[in-house]
Design a protein around this motif. Structure first.
Motif, mmCIF file in Angstrom:
data_model
loop_
_atom_site.group_PDB
_atom_site.id
_atom_site.type_symbol
_atom_site.label_atom_id
_atom_site.label_comp_id
_atom_site.label_asym_id
_atom_site.label_seq_id
_atom_site.Cartn_x
_atom_site.Cartn_y
_atom_site.Cartn_z
ATOM 1 N N ILE A 17 0.846 -1.203 0.000
ATOM 2 C CA ILE A 17 0.000 0.000 0.000
ATOM 3 C C ILE A 17 0.880 1.252 0.000
ATOM 4 O O ILE A 17 0.551 2.260 -0.615
ATOM 5 C CB ILE A 17 -0.903 0.006 1.266
ATOM 6 C CG1 ILE A 17 -1.697 -1.309 1.384
ATOM 7 C CG2 ILE A 17 -1.828 1.210 1.266
ATOM 8 C CD1 ILE A 17 -2.740 -1.534 0.340
ATOM 9 N N ARG A 36 -4.254 10.175 -7.659
ATOM 10 C CA ARG A 36 -5.595 9.676 -7.972
ATOM 11 C C ARG A 36 -6.187 8.923 -6.786
ATOM 12 O O ARG A 36 -5.485 8.606 -5.828
ATOM 13 C CB ARG A 36 -5.497 8.752 -9.189
ATOM 14 C CG ARG A 36 -4.949 9.474 -10.401
ATOM 15 C CD ARG A 36 -4.877 8.565 -11.578
ATOM 16 N NE ARG A 36 -6.230 8.084 -11.924
ATOM 17 C CZ ARG A 36 -6.479 7.308 -12.962
ATOM 18 N NH1 ARG A 36 -5.502 6.925 -13.752
ATOM 19 N NH2 ARG A 36 -7.707 6.905 -13.221
ATOM 20 N N GLY A 40 -2.821 6.286 -2.246
ATOM 21 C CA GLY A 40 -2.172 6.042 -0.950
ATOM 22 C C GLY A 40 -2.030 7.264 -0.067
ATOM 23 O O GLY A 40 -1.343 7.234 0.951
ATOM 24 N N GLU A 155 -7.875 15.317 2.137
ATOM 25 C CA GLU A 155 -8.985 15.829 1.325
ATOM 26 C C GLU A 155 -9.680 16.991 2.039
ATOM 27 O O GLU A 155 -10.905 17.013 2.226
ATOM 28 C CB GLU A 155 -9.986 14.699 1.009
ATOM 29 C CG GLU A 155 -9.422 13.620 0.104
ATOM 30 C CD GLU A 155 -9.112 14.078 -1.326
ATOM 31 O OE1 GLU A 155 -9.510 15.198 -1.711
ATOM 32 O OE2 GLU A 155 -8.431 13.332 -2.051
#
Ligand SMILES: Nc1ncnc2c1ncn2[C@@H]1O[C@H](COP(=O)(O)OP(=O)(O)OP(=O)(O)O)[C@@H](O)[C@H]1O
Length: 214
Positions: A17, A36, A40, A155
């Motif tokens: 990961i 994208r 990760g 985010e």
């Protein structure tokens, strides 16, 4: 402060990961992480804040391992994935409840924090009535309400309107001025224009390191 990620690798059920991540970050800067969906970014932020443990590698904060040494991880103010709040409590009560875990209640500070993040007038409305953007504003307010030295926002801009993005830029610039170490991620590179340095992630690797310190 100096935060170093050294040869950090995370393998879950045979899948790599995070692969041999190396980073060197210093206070007084904003670092952006783009990539994208599934690249990760969230995992890297979980790794840096000690939420997950490495298969290999380490995260070093001022020469101490956040994994193997005794470090108070409350140094991190985090918004990673979607921390939830109590539906039937107001924004104010939700923040106060969390603030009281580590501090004496401070009504003025919580009110100021809600105002700073554009929730003035909505403080006493139940969380379940909040819009998507208002929920994100509350998460951001919570992530930064304890004056933490390192701010990690995954985010950060999700659901935030244009004005809200500008307000958040101003808040982050202020925090940078105060000498905070700030990490933000976004799948949208445009959101990261405020950053001093931008890292790109792909398939668990840091593939590019673009941008200069301003
Ligand atoms: N608990 C888990 N077990 C196994 N694999 C996982 C787990 N959590 C995440 N992954 C995988 O790790 C990879 C990285 O996920 P991560 O959530 O860090 O991506 P991201 O860059 O934050 O993406 P997004 O922008 O969609 O949030 C993905 O392939 C995901 O499927």
């Amino acid at each position: 402060m100096e935060l170093e990620v050294t040869h950090y690798t995370k393998i879950i059920k045979g899948y790599t990961i995070l692969e041999d991540i190396n980073l060197s970050l210093t206070s007084g800067h904003i670092y952006g992480f783009s990539g994208r969906n599934g690249a990760g970014k969230s995992m890297l932020f979980k790794a840096i804040t000690g939420i997950i443990l490495p298969t290999k590698g380490d995260v070093i904060l001022d020469h101490k391992s956040i994994i193997y040494d005794d470090i108070d991880l409350r140094i991190f103010g985090t918004l990673i994935e979607h921390p939830e709040f109590y539906d039937n409590l107001s924004g104010f009560d939700n923040l106060m409840l969390l603030y009281r875990i580590n501090h004496q209640p401070d009504t003025i500070l919580i009110k100021q924090q809600l105002k700073k993040f554009g929730l003035e007038g909505h403080e006493y409305k139940k969380y379940k009535t909040y819009s998507l953007g208002m929920r994100q504003r509350l998460r951001l307010a919570q992530a930064m309400m304890e004056n933490q030295k390192i701010i990690v926002l995954d985010e950060a801009f999700n659901g935030i309107d244009k004005e809200g993005v500008q307000d958040l830029y101003e808040i982050l610039k202020e925090e940078r001025e105060k000498g905070k170490l700030i990490l933000i991620s976004s799948h949208n590179e445009k959101d990261l224009e405020i950053c001093d340095q931008i890292f790109y992630m792909s398939q668990g690797k840091l593939i590019e390191n673009q941008g200069m310190f301003i």
